[in-house]
Scaffold this motif. Structure first.
Motif, PDB file in Angstrom:
ATOM      1  N   GLN A 110       0.790  -1.143  -0.093  1.00 19.45           N
ATOM      2  CA  GLN A 110      -0.045  -0.090   0.103  1.00 19.45           C
ATOM      3  C   GLN A 110       0.856   1.172  -0.043  1.00 19.45           C
ATOM      4  OE1 GLN A 110      -3.511   0.357  -0.357  1.00 19.45           O
ATOM      5  NE2 GLN A 110      -3.037  -1.974  -1.036  1.00 19.45           N
ATOM      6  N   HIS A 111       2.144   1.214  -0.375  1.00 20.91           N
ATOM      7  CA  HIS A 111       2.965   2.512  -0.474  1.00 20.91           C
ATOM      8  C   HIS A 111       2.235   3.386  -1.629  1.00 20.91           C
ATOM      9  CE1 HIS A 111       5.814   0.347   2.039  1.00 20.91           C
ATOM     10  NE2 HIS A 111       6.378   1.301   2.276  1.00 20.91           N
ATOM     11  N   GLN A 112       2.464   4.810  -1.306  1.00 23.42           N
ATOM     12  CA  GLN A 112       2.150   5.538  -2.163  1.00 23.42           C
ATOM     13  C   GLN A 112       2.724   5.528  -3.568  1.00 23.42           C
ATOM     14  OE1 GLN A 112       2.285   9.573  -0.743  1.00 23.42           O
ATOM     15  NE2 GLN A 112       1.249  10.485  -2.603  1.00 23.42           N
ATOM     16  N   ASN A 113       4.056   5.194  -3.670  1.00 23.42           N
ATOM     17  CA  ASN A 113       4.986   4.860  -4.961  1.00 23.42           C
ATOM     18  C   ASN A 113       5.513   3.754  -4.688  1.00 23.42           C
ATOM     19  OD1 ASN A 113       4.661   7.916  -5.883  1.00 23.42           O
ATOM     20  ND2 ASN A 113       5.683   8.186  -3.785  1.00 23.42           N
ATOM     21  N   ARG A 114       5.145   2.769  -5.858  1.00 24.14           N
ATOM     22  CA  ARG A 114       5.843   1.406  -5.905  1.00 24.14           C
ATOM     23  C   ARG A 114       6.581   1.311  -7.133  1.00 24.14           C
ATOM     24  NH1 ARG A 114       0.556  -1.798  -5.102  1.00 24.14           N
ATOM     25  NH2 ARG A 114      -0.162  -0.228  -6.029  1.00 24.14           N
ATOM     26  N   VAL A 115       7.696   0.667  -6.925  1.00 23.72           N
ATOM     27  CA  VAL A 115       8.544   0.554  -8.245  1.00 23.72           C
ATOM     28  C   VAL A 115       8.843  -1.040  -8.302  1.00 23.72           C
ATOM     29  CG1 VAL A 115      10.891   1.059  -9.194  1.00 23.72           C
ATOM     30  CG2 VAL A 115       9.651   2.653  -7.732  1.00 23.72           C
ATOM     31  N   VAL A 116       8.787  -1.512  -9.544  1.00 21.90           N
ATOM     32  CA  VAL A 116       9.212  -2.763  -9.898  1.00 21.90           C
ATOM     33  C   VAL A 116      10.106  -3.001 -11.066  1.00 21.90           C
ATOM     34  CG1 VAL A 116       7.235  -3.463 -11.477  1.00 21.90           C
ATOM     35  CG2 VAL A 116       8.504  -5.033 -10.366  1.00 21.90           C
ATOM     36  N   LEU A 117      11.526  -3.283 -10.891  1.00 22.75           N
ATOM     37  CA  LEU A 117      12.537  -3.546 -11.829  1.00 22.75           C
ATOM     38  C   LEU A 117      12.176  -5.135 -12.009  1.00 22.75           C
ATOM     39  CD1 LEU A 117      15.856  -2.046 -10.551  1.00 22.75           C
ATOM     40  CD2 LEU A 117      14.283  -1.187 -12.389  1.00 22.75           C
ATOM     41  N   ALA A 118      11.803  -5.572 -13.409  1.00 19.51           N
ATOM     42  CA  ALA A 118      11.417  -6.654 -13.674  1.00 19.51           C
ATOM     43  C   ALA A 118      12.183  -7.073 -15.148  1.00 19.51           C
ATOM     44  CB  ALA A 118       9.974  -6.855 -13.586  1.00 19.51           C
ATOM     45  N   GLY A 119      12.393  -8.472 -15.114  1.00 21.01           N
ATOM     46  CA  GLY A 119      12.976  -9.011 -16.545  1.00 21.01           C
ATOM     47  C   GLY A 119      12.059  -9.065 -17.559  1.00 21.01           C
ATOM     48  N   ARG A 120      12.214  -9.083 -18.640  1.00 17.99           N
ATOM     49  CA  ARG A 120      11.417  -9.213 -19.667  1.00 17.99           C
ATOM     50  C   ARG A 120      10.508 -10.345 -19.660  1.00 17.99           C
ATOM     51  NH1 ARG A 120      11.498  -4.165 -21.722  1.00 17.99           N
ATOM     52  NH2 ARG A 120      13.606  -3.621 -22.511  1.00 17.99           N
ATOM     53  N   ARG A 121       9.302 -10.373 -20.005  1.00 20.60           N
ATOM     54  CA  ARG A 121       8.147 -11.319 -19.934  1.00 20.60           C
ATOM     55  C   ARG A 121       7.978 -11.963 -18.501  1.00 20.60           C
ATOM     56  NH1 ARG A 121       5.469 -10.494 -23.912  1.00 20.60           N
ATOM     57  NH2 ARG A 121       4.469 -12.681 -23.532  1.00 20.60           N
ATOM     58  N   SER A 122       8.127 -10.901 -17.509  1.00 19.96           N
ATOM     59  CA  SER A 122       8.034 -11.288 -16.389  1.00 19.96           C
ATOM     60  C   SER A 122       6.591 -11.254 -15.686  1.00 19.96           C
ATOM     61  CB  SER A 122       9.141 -11.014 -15.106  1.00 19.96           C
ATOM     62  OG  SER A 122       8.840  -9.195 -15.392  1.00 19.96           O
ATOM     63  N   GLY A 123       5.725 -10.436 -16.440  1.00 16.04           N
ATOM     64  CA  GLY A 123       4.306 -10.321 -15.978  1.00 16.04           C
ATOM     65  C   GLY A 123       4.302  -8.942 -15.555  1.00 16.04           C
ATOM     66  N   LYS A 124       4.712  -8.018 -16.023  1.00 20.03           N
ATOM     67  CA  LYS A 124       4.514  -6.404 -15.533  1.00 20.03           C
ATOM     68  C   LYS A 124       3.194  -6.008 -16.320  1.00 20.03           C
ATOM     69  CE  LYS A 124       8.148  -4.703 -17.336  1.00 20.03           C
ATOM     70  NZ  LYS A 124       8.999  -5.582 -18.256  1.00 20.03           N
ATOM     71  N   THR A 125       3.144  -6.249 -17.405  1.00 16.41           N
ATOM     72  CA  THR A 125       1.567  -5.910 -18.193  1.00 16.41           C
ATOM     73  C   THR A 125       0.535  -6.323 -17.667  1.00 16.41           C
ATOM     74  OG1 THR A 125       3.195  -5.706 -20.212  1.00 16.41           O
ATOM     75  CG2 THR A 125       0.608  -5.405 -20.219  1.00 16.41           C
ATOM     76  N   VAL A 126       0.712  -7.797 -17.013  1.00 19.48           N
ATOM     77  CA  VAL A 126      -0.520  -8.502 -16.419  1.00 19.48           C
ATOM     78  C   VAL A 126      -0.794  -7.750 -15.028  1.00 19.48           C
ATOM     79  CG1 VAL A 126      -1.391 -10.844 -15.350  1.00 19.48           C
ATOM     80  CG2 VAL A 126      -0.293 -10.642 -17.787  1.00 19.48           C
ATOM     81  N   LEU A 127       0.290  -7.345 -14.384  1.00 14.11           N
ATOM     82  CA  LEU A 127       0.304  -6.994 -12.989  1.00 14.11           C
ATOM     83  C   LEU A 127      -0.559  -5.463 -13.233  1.00 14.11           C
ATOM     84  CD1 LEU A 127       0.676  -6.369 -10.082  1.00 14.11           C
ATOM     85  CD2 LEU A 127       3.103  -5.443 -10.661  1.00 14.11           C
ATOM     86  N   PHE A 128      -0.147  -4.736 -14.239  1.00 11.18           N
ATOM     87  CA  PHE A 128      -0.773  -3.317 -14.380  1.00 11.18           C
ATOM     88  C   PHE A 128      -2.158  -3.397 -14.800  1.00 11.18           C
ATOM     89  CE2 PHE A 128       2.545   0.269 -15.260  1.00 11.18           C
ATOM     90  CZ  PHE A 128       3.142  -0.141 -14.258  1.00 11.18           C
ATOM     91  N   SER A 138      10.065  -0.593  -3.259  1.00 12.56           N
ATOM     92  CA  SER A 138      10.762  -1.192  -4.509  1.00 12.56           C
ATOM     93  C   SER A 138      10.774  -2.783  -4.610  1.00 12.56           C
ATOM     94  CB  SER A 138      12.218  -0.638  -4.780  1.00 12.56           C
ATOM     95  OG  SER A 138      12.094   0.628  -4.962  1.00 12.56           O
ATOM     96  N   PHE A 139      10.739  -3.153  -5.548  1.00  9.99           N
ATOM     97  CA  PHE A 139      10.481  -4.822  -5.810  1.00  9.99           C
ATOM     98  C   PHE A 139      11.476  -4.794  -6.828  1.00  9.99           C
ATOM     99  CE2 PHE A 139       6.571  -3.236  -4.078  1.00  9.99           C
ATOM    100  CZ  PHE A 139       6.229  -4.397  -3.090  1.00  9.99           C
ATOM    101  N   LEU A 140      12.217  -6.247  -7.001  1.00 15.92           N
ATOM    102  CA  LEU A 140      13.018  -6.763  -8.023  1.00 15.92           C
ATOM    103  C   LEU A 140      12.613  -8.150  -8.264  1.00 15.92           C
ATOM    104  CD1 LEU A 140      15.525  -6.242  -9.794  1.00 15.92           C
ATOM    105  CD2 LEU A 140      16.822  -7.340  -7.965  1.00 15.92           C
ATOM    106  N   VAL A 141      12.202  -8.659  -9.702  1.00 12.26           N
ATOM    107  CA  VAL A 141      12.000  -9.702 -10.054  1.00 12.26           C
ATOM    108  C   VAL A 141      12.772 -10.163 -11.480  1.00 12.26           C
ATOM    109  CG1 VAL A 141       9.810  -9.390 -11.014  1.00 12.26           C
ATOM    110  CG2 VAL A 141      10.305 -11.480 -10.429  1.00 12.26           C
ATOM    111  N   THR A 142      13.382 -11.197 -11.274  1.00 15.39           N
ATOM    112  CA  THR A 142      13.976 -11.520 -12.502  1.00 15.39           C
ATOM    113  C   THR A 142      13.157 -12.571 -13.262  1.00 15.39           C
ATOM    114  OG1 THR A 142      14.972 -13.680 -11.936  1.00 15.39           O
ATOM    115  CG2 THR A 142      16.394 -11.786 -11.584  1.00 15.39           C
ATOM    116  N   THR A 143      13.157 -12.535 -14.754  1.00 18.62           N
ATOM    117  CA  THR A 143      12.469 -13.400 -15.611  1.00 18.62           C
ATOM    118  C   THR A 143      12.297 -14.825 -14.960  1.00 18.62           C
ATOM    119  OG1 THR A 143      12.906 -12.143 -17.309  1.00 18.62           O
ATOM    120  CG2 THR A 143      11.902 -14.350 -17.737  1.00 18.62           C
ATOM    121  N   GLU A 144      13.628 -15.230 -14.459  1.00 11.92           N
ATOM    122  CA  GLU A 144      13.641 -16.855 -13.847  1.00 11.92           C
ATOM    123  C   GLU A 144      12.775 -16.915 -12.860  1.00 11.92           C
ATOM    124  OE1 GLU A 144      16.505 -14.966 -14.958  1.00 11.92           O
ATOM    125  OE2 GLU A 144      16.571 -16.053 -16.703  1.00 11.92           O
TER     126      GLU A 144
END
Length: 192
Positions: A19-37, A178-184
């Motif tokens: 629930q943070h006001q600003n959230r950031v995710v660094l994510a690998g390609r094809r990791s699901g960012k678009t689905v999350l949005f 902030s969140f970090l997720v690799t494709t793997e």
């Protein structure tokens, strides 16, 4: 939400619940960012009537490819037709019967974005945005409604996304996470 593609991976669920006001995710390609949005957009639009939601990409063409086609797909749209008041394909705006409005756009012409008040701002592939887009144009849109912002993309040194990611790593910063997720690690078939 009928769309089967919108099931969340564990990392997406954790991000969604934060629930943070600003959230950031660094994510690998094809990791699901678009689905999350898509899930964040759907949940915000239905949770609070009269919500104003803006999904931004670097270009209008990118926003159409990544979001608009998915949101308005005739066979399996993000929003069931029974809850849609209107769809404006030219301006890429969906209005729901609860008064919520979802806009999908690019930021090539930042002046065109001025004057809006937002509950939720979603910036995809933010590593390619100009550094002053958020602080000068986008952040003020969130003040009236005490809106939240989400930034996603891939790591690139010196990019505004990298700067925001580092803010969210500070455990004493109560406004950023902030969140970090690799494709793997993502759980996506692309990581198999």
């Amino acid at each position: 939400m009928a769309n089967e593609e919108l099931r969340l991976y564990p990392w997406q669920s954790k991000f969604f619940r934060d629930q943070h006001q600003n959230r950031v995710v660094l994510a690998g390609r094809r990791s699901g960012k678009t689905v999350l949005f898509s899930v964040l957009t759907y949940a915000a639009a239905l949770a609070k009537p009269q919500s104003e939601i803006l999904v931004c990409c670097q270009t209008i063409a990118q926003s159409k490819d990544l979001y608009w086609r998915k949101f308005t797909n005739l066979i399996d749209p993000l929003f069931h037709p029974s809850i849609v008041q209107s769809i404006n394909n030219q301006d890429r705006i969906i209005e729901l019967i609860n008064g919520s409005r979802i806009s999908v756009t690019g930021v090539e012409n930042p002046e065109a974005l001025l004057g809006r008040s937002l509950d939720l701002l979603l910036c995809d592939e933010y590593q390619g945005f100009k550094p002053d887009i958020h602080p000068i144009i986008l952040a003020p849109m969130l003040t009236d409604r005490q809106g939240k912002a989400v930034f996603s993309g891939t790591a690139r040194r010196g990019s505004p996304l990298q700067e925001y990611y580092e803010k969210g790593l500070d455990p004493n910063n109560k406004y950023w996470k902030s969140f970090l997720v690799t494709t793997e690690e993502s759980g996506s078939p692309a990581g198999s």
